[in-house]
Design an enzyme around this catalytic site. Structure first.
Site, PDB file in Angstrom:
ATOM      1  N   CYS A 198       7.167  10.302  -8.847  1.00  0.00           N
ATOM      2  CA  CYS A 198       8.313  10.995  -8.233  1.00  0.00           C
ATOM      3  C   CYS A 198       7.773  11.698  -6.994  1.00  0.00           C
ATOM      4  O   CYS A 198       6.579  11.815  -6.804  1.00  0.00           O
ATOM      5  CB  CYS A 198       8.881  12.047  -9.184  1.00  0.00           C
ATOM      6  SG  CYS A 198       9.424  11.379 -10.732  1.00  0.00           S
ATOM      7  N   ARG A 235       7.925   7.019  -3.232  1.00  0.00           N
ATOM      8  CA  ARG A 235       7.305   7.386  -4.509  1.00  0.00           C
ATOM      9  C   ARG A 235       8.257   7.193  -5.682  1.00  0.00           C
ATOM     10  O   ARG A 235       7.846   7.264  -6.838  1.00  0.00           O
ATOM     11  CB  ARG A 235       6.829   8.833  -4.477  1.00  0.00           C
ATOM     12  CG  ARG A 235       5.806   9.152  -3.418  1.00  0.00           C
ATOM     13  CD  ARG A 235       5.483  10.631  -3.412  1.00  0.00           C
ATOM     14  NE  ARG A 235       4.901  11.018  -4.672  1.00  0.00           N
ATOM     15  CZ  ARG A 235       3.595  10.933  -4.934  1.00  0.00           C
ATOM     16  NH1 ARG A 235       2.787  10.468  -4.013  1.00  0.00           N
ATOM     17  NH2 ARG A 235       3.114  11.293  -6.096  1.00  0.00           N
ATOM     18  N   TRP A 261      11.437   8.743 -10.050  1.00  0.00           N
ATOM     19  CA  TRP A 261      11.174   7.468 -10.708  1.00  0.00           C
ATOM     20  C   TRP A 261      11.214   7.804 -12.190  1.00  0.00           C
ATOM     21  O   TRP A 261      10.367   8.525 -12.703  1.00  0.00           O
ATOM     22  CB  TRP A 261       9.797   6.917 -10.310  1.00  0.00           C
ATOM     23  CG  TRP A 261       9.539   5.552 -10.869  1.00  0.00           C
ATOM     24  CD1 TRP A 261       9.895   4.354 -10.326  1.00  0.00           C
ATOM     25  CD2 TRP A 261       8.905   5.238 -12.118  1.00  0.00           C
ATOM     26  NE1 TRP A 261       9.496   3.324 -11.136  1.00  0.00           N
ATOM     27  CE2 TRP A 261       8.900   3.833 -12.254  1.00  0.00           C
ATOM     28  CE3 TRP A 261       8.337   5.992 -13.125  1.00  0.00           C
ATOM     29  CZ2 TRP A 261       8.340   3.180 -13.348  1.00  0.00           C
ATOM     30  CZ3 TRP A 261       7.777   5.355 -14.222  1.00  0.00           C
ATOM     31  CH2 TRP A 261       7.794   3.963 -14.322  1.00  0.00           C
ATOM     32  N   ASN A 269       7.047  16.361 -11.128  1.00  0.00           N
ATOM     33  CA  ASN A 269       6.508  14.998 -11.104  1.00  0.00           C
ATOM     34  C   ASN A 269       5.468  14.939 -12.200  1.00  0.00           C
ATOM     35  O   ASN A 269       4.502  15.693 -12.177  1.00  0.00           O
ATOM     36  CB  ASN A 269       5.879  14.688  -9.739  1.00  0.00           C
ATOM     37  CG  ASN A 269       5.167  13.335  -9.757  1.00  0.00           C
ATOM     38  OD1 ASN A 269       5.508  12.464 -10.562  1.00  0.00           O
ATOM     39  ND2 ASN A 269       4.175  13.174  -8.912  1.00  0.00           N
ATOM     40  N   GLY A 270       5.668  14.074 -13.192  1.00  0.00           N
ATOM     41  CA  GLY A 270       4.691  13.952 -14.279  1.00  0.00           C
ATOM     42  C   GLY A 270       5.410  13.762 -15.601  1.00  0.00           C
ATOM     43  O   GLY A 270       6.590  13.400 -15.635  1.00  0.00           O
ATOM     44  N   GLU A 292      -3.248 -11.976  -6.114  1.00  0.00           N
ATOM     45  CA  GLU A 292      -2.594 -11.012  -5.217  1.00  0.00           C
ATOM     46  C   GLU A 292      -1.326 -11.613  -4.616  1.00  0.00           C
ATOM     47  O   GLU A 292      -0.284 -10.973  -4.542  1.00  0.00           O
ATOM     48  CB  GLU A 292      -3.569 -10.583  -4.120  1.00  0.00           C
ATOM     49  CG  GLU A 292      -2.994  -9.699  -3.033  1.00  0.00           C
ATOM     50  CD  GLU A 292      -2.388  -8.401  -3.546  1.00  0.00           C
ATOM     51  OE1 GLU A 292      -2.586  -8.043  -4.723  1.00  0.00           O
ATOM     52  OE2 GLU A 292      -1.641  -7.755  -2.772  1.00  0.00           O
ATOM     53  N   LYS A 302       2.458 -10.021  -5.045  1.00  0.00           N
ATOM     54  CA  LYS A 302       3.337  -9.732  -3.891  1.00  0.00           C
ATOM     55  C   LYS A 302       4.702 -10.375  -4.105  1.00  0.00           C
ATOM     56  O   LYS A 302       5.736  -9.751  -3.946  1.00  0.00           O
ATOM     57  CB  LYS A 302       2.703 -10.254  -2.602  1.00  0.00           C
ATOM     58  CG  LYS A 302       1.482  -9.506  -2.141  1.00  0.00           C
ATOM     59  CD  LYS A 302       1.774  -8.192  -1.480  1.00  0.00           C
ATOM     60  CE  LYS A 302       1.664  -6.944  -2.263  1.00  0.00           C
ATOM     61  NZ  LYS A 302       0.614  -6.548  -3.089  1.00  0.00           N
ATOM     62  N   GLU A 337       6.708  -8.666  -7.033  1.00  0.00           N
ATOM     63  CA  GLU A 337       7.162  -7.266  -6.955  1.00  0.00           C
ATOM     64  C   GLU A 337       8.209  -7.043  -5.875  1.00  0.00           C
ATOM     65  O   GLU A 337       8.922  -6.054  -5.916  1.00  0.00           O
ATOM     66  CB  GLU A 337       5.992  -6.310  -6.778  1.00  0.00           C
ATOM     67  CG  GLU A 337       5.240  -6.410  -5.492  1.00  0.00           C
ATOM     68  CD  GLU A 337       4.135  -5.343  -5.395  1.00  0.00           C
ATOM     69  OE1 GLU A 337       4.299  -4.233  -5.932  1.00  0.00           O
ATOM     70  OE2 GLU A 337       3.104  -5.635  -4.790  1.00  0.00           O
ATOM     71  N   HIS A 391      -5.644 -26.399 -18.122  1.00  0.00           N
ATOM     72  CA  HIS A 391      -5.737 -25.872 -19.495  1.00  0.00           C
ATOM     73  C   HIS A 391      -4.439 -25.203 -19.920  1.00  0.00           C
ATOM     74  O   HIS A 391      -4.445 -24.223 -20.653  1.00  0.00           O
ATOM     75  CB  HIS A 391      -6.911 -24.885 -19.572  1.00  0.00           C
ATOM     76  CG  HIS A 391      -8.217 -25.514 -19.208  1.00  0.00           C
ATOM     77  ND1 HIS A 391      -8.982 -26.243 -20.090  1.00  0.00           N
ATOM     78  CD2 HIS A 391      -8.848 -25.588 -18.015  1.00  0.00           C
ATOM     79  CE1 HIS A 391     -10.051 -26.709 -19.458  1.00  0.00           C
ATOM     80  NE2 HIS A 391      -9.999 -26.329 -18.209  1.00  0.00           N
ATOM     81  N   LYS A 415       5.509   3.761  -5.428  1.00  0.00           N
ATOM     82  CA  LYS A 415       4.283   3.499  -4.678  1.00  0.00           C
ATOM     83  C   LYS A 415       3.044   3.998  -5.395  1.00  0.00           C
ATOM     84  O   LYS A 415       1.984   3.393  -5.352  1.00  0.00           O
ATOM     85  CB  LYS A 415       4.356   4.178  -3.303  1.00  0.00           C
ATOM     86  CG  LYS A 415       3.162   3.932  -2.426  1.00  0.00           C
ATOM     87  CD  LYS A 415       3.006   2.476  -2.076  1.00  0.00           C
ATOM     88  CE  LYS A 415       1.783   2.195  -1.230  1.00  0.00           C
ATOM     89  NZ  LYS A 415       1.556   0.745  -1.076  1.00  0.00           N
TER      90      LYS A 415
HETATM   91  C1  AGP Z   1       0.642  -3.370  -5.263  1.00  0.00           C
HETATM   92  O1  AGP Z   1       1.426  -4.000  -4.276  1.00  0.00           O
HETATM   93  C2  AGP Z   1       1.425  -2.385  -6.087  1.00  0.00           C
HETATM   94  N1  AGP Z   1       2.102  -1.441  -5.310  1.00  0.00           N
HETATM   95  C3  AGP Z   1       0.573  -1.777  -7.204  1.00  0.00           C
HETATM   96  O2  AGP Z   1       0.063  -2.832  -7.979  1.00  0.00           O
HETATM   97  C4  AGP Z   1      -0.613  -0.891  -6.743  1.00  0.00           C
HETATM   98  O3  AGP Z   1      -1.613  -1.687  -6.156  1.00  0.00           O
HETATM   99  C5  AGP Z   1      -1.200  -0.220  -7.999  1.00  0.00           C
HETATM  100  O4  AGP Z   1      -0.214   0.617  -8.561  1.00  0.00           O
HETATM  101  C6  AGP Z   1      -2.458   0.607  -7.704  1.00  0.00           C
HETATM  102  O5  AGP Z   1      -2.144   1.663  -6.849  1.00  0.00           O
HETATM  103  P1  AGP Z   1      -3.354   2.456  -6.153  1.00  0.00           P
HETATM  104  O6  AGP Z   1      -4.101   1.476  -5.304  1.00  0.00           O
HETATM  105  O7  AGP Z   1      -2.678   3.529  -5.353  1.00  0.00           O
HETATM  106  O8  AGP Z   1      -4.208   3.015  -7.256  1.00  0.00           O
END
Ligand code: AGP
Length: 612
Positions: A2, A27, A73, A99-100, A485, A489, A492, A508, A607
């Protein structure tokens, strides 16, 4: 997860809070709200993005010079108006943003209900503000003391700001495991989850530490104490974040801007650390603990998500160039599986935000077991940056798009420099090899620029597969983590189910998935396994799969077999990820746009994952 923001000073608080929330929206964006005090308490909160709140509050009274704000969030309670923050105490005098996660909120709620408290939301946060009220009312305590006592009995993670309607000259804040920054202006103060909401007003900040409570009085200034009532002397830092880093700069989305920033951010990561002419790499963080790192028995890389993919590339780099055994761990797994970690190990934590709860926890575990903790972080002053024994910032600047792009290439660049530097110190790469690698690494930003020029071609290919329900990404060696990766991308930001796999593993199991509906993106730039990847592509084509191949410029064989190819410039094999990931970033971006997804704020995501 958040974003929290607060202001106290001579200016109207509402516009400052709203702009701050818009900067923090990356966030979390399930709901947003503000609370303002000027004799009365005005609390406005709405499900949805900050714009919904703005529209809702447009005609409502908002004049106040103190206030708190929140963009959510959801952890406890579905996203709706009632569960949105700020939350208010039973006597309607106190209000809080948080936040938490309060882990013992159920027990607290049960006890408070027995005292007659009535709750309107499903959130743990509302329980906390009622708990603070209960403690304050019982002994008529000043707000900061009531907050302090409450936090001695709370289990969990929090960054909170509390406002008392009866005293609009004060804000009380605290943090444990969730980030909180204080901004110090001219006769005004700011609080936020990170520095982005305050940098247009001040560059003077204090990073609040775990178990610290901040009391800000508009006339008497700041006081910092621990939850155990020990007065602290905070350090004031001057940050050099620039406001234009927080704007889209003419791009439609932050993600596209950040993809295009990569030639610069990779250069910035190398600036002052790599010298092409004289042939050296110098990483300050590495020098400080050179002996322990160069002679480490093992590296354990702990990270999450995209950062974990960068860590996998780090494994290939360290083992090939420095001949040091590496284990790459999901931080969330490492922290709970009672791993064997000794003082001969070096734990490398990779994190863009520097606030990821699982990565932080993995570091705490490794510190207890005597390992050296090294951080590779983007966000300056973040918790991981301040908790590790040594580390290196990647200098990518604020990454606003939820889908990580420039941070990934910054992390890989840093890992590459580390592996080369350590390999050179250990003698596992010769002087001439070292010089060759340094020269080629210095050329990477220009080569990234070249890949970006294929954007229109990539957009055309995106249209071919944008309506497919699934996708498979294949790669070998250094390009296997890139396949993971690329799949992440796509998942998400376009919500297409995608999987990354080692190319040889396809036989496999996943090959059963191949048909004309299954696009297969193959990163086929390897010199060392070219023929094998070519065979994998032919196996896919034999089953009517649609193959998009990332190939080295001038490739003549694979381009004949694949349905579509994207060329990247030739480079040394360890540096391939820095180029082969770019088309995958652009491919996912264009597909998400074609599917009308919100590229910067994908559904369900945030984020920075500051909760478990
Ligand atoms: C990646 O595109 C995502 N936003 C997510 O997987 C991110 O890499 C992950 O939450 C780790 O975040 P950080 O690098 O801030 O620790």
């Amino acid at each position: 997860m958040c974003g929290i923001v607060a202001y106290i000073g001579p200016k109207e608080a509402y516009p400052i809070l709203i702009k701050g929330l818009q900067r923090l929206e990356y966030r979390g964006y399930d709901s947003a709200g503000v609370a303002l005090a000027n004799g009365q308490l005005m609390v406005y909160k709405k499900k949805g993005k900050v714009q919904e709140l703005i529209d809702f509050a447009e005609e409502l009274p908002k004049s106040s010079t103190v206030g708190i704000g929140h963009t959510r969030w959801a952890t406890h309670g579905v996203p709706n108006d009632v569960n949105a923050h700020p939350h208010t105490s039973g006597n309607s005098q106190l209000t809080i943003v948080h936040n938490g996660i309060i882990e013992n909120y159920a027990l607290l709620k049960e006890a408070l209900e027995k005292e007659g408290h009535v709750f309107t939301s499903d959130t743990d946060t509302e329980v906390l503000i009622h708990f603070i009220e209960e403690i304050q009312e019982k002994d008529q305590l000043p707000l900061e003391e009531a907050v302090r006592i409450a936090l001695t009995r709370v289990v969990g993670a929090y960054a909170i700001v509390v406002l008392d309607k009866r005293n609009p000259n004060k804000l009380v804040a605290a943090r444990k495991a969730s980030p909180l920054v204080v901004g110090i202006g001219e006769g005004e103060y700011f609080l936020a989850s990170d520095a982005t909401p305050m940098i247009e007003y001040t560059n003077k900040v204090i990073y609040i530490n775990d178990n610290e409570i901040v009391s800000i009085d508009r006339y008497n200034g700041i006081q910092v104490k621990t939850v155990n009532n020990e007065v602290q002397t905070p350090t004031i830092h001057e940050i050099d974040m620039k406001i234009e880093n927080l704007e889209k700069g003419g791009y439609d989305y932050f993600m596209l801007k950040e993809i295009y920033e990569q030639p610069k951010t990779i250069s910035d990561c190398m600036r002052g650390r790599l010298n092409k002419e004289d042939g050296w790499i110098h990483l300050g963080g590495l020098e400080e603990y050179s002996n322990r790192i160069v002679n480490a028995q093992r590296f354990i890389i702990a990270a999450c998500g995209t950062s974990w993919h960068a860590g996998l590339i780090g494994e290939y780099l360290f083992e090939e160039l420095a001949r040091i055994p590496v284990e790459v761990e999901y931080a969330s797994e490492l922290r709970y599986r009672n791993p064997i970690i000794t003082d001969k190990d070096v734990i490398i934590a990779i994190s863009q935000s520097g606030e990821t709860a699982d990565t932080l926890a993995a570091l705490e575990l490794s510190r207890e077991r005597g390992a050296l903790n090294y951080g590779i972080v983007n966000s300056v002053g973040s918790s991981i940056a301040r908790m590790t024994d040594a580390g290196s910032y990647i200098h990518a600047g604020p990454e606003i798009g939820v889908a990580s792009t420039k941070a990934f290439t910054g992390q890989v660049t840093l890992l590459t420099m580390m592996a080369l530097s350590i390999g050179h110190k250990r003698g596992t790469i010769s002087e001439s090899q070292y010089r060759q690698y340094i020269t080629e690494l210095a050329n990477i930003p220009a080569k990234v620029e070249e890949v970006l020029k294929t954007n229109d071609h990539i957009k055309y290919i995106a249209a071919e597969i944008q309506d497919k329900p699934n996708a498979l990404y294949l790669g070998r060696g250094y390009n296997f983590p890139v396949a993971l990766e690329g799949a992440l991308k796509l998942k998400e930001i376009s919500y297409i189910h995608a999987e990354g796999y080692p190319a040889a593993e396809m036989k496999h199991g996943p090959i059963a998935l191949i048909d004309e509906e299954m696009p297969v993106i193959v990163i086929a730039t390897n010199k060392s396994a070219y023929e094998k990847v070519l065979s994998n592509i032919q196996e896919v084509k034999a089953r009517k799969g649609y193959v998009i191949a990332i190939v080295t410029k001038g490739d003549s064989e694979i381009s004949q077999v694949a349905d579509a190819t994207i060329e990247i410039p030739e480079t040394m094999e360890p540096f391939t990820p820095l180029l082969s990931v770019i088309p995958l970033q652009l491919l996912s971006y264009h597909i998400a746009i074609m599917r009308e997804c919100n590229v910067d704020q994908p559904r369900n995501l945030a984020k920075s994952v500051t909760v478990e």
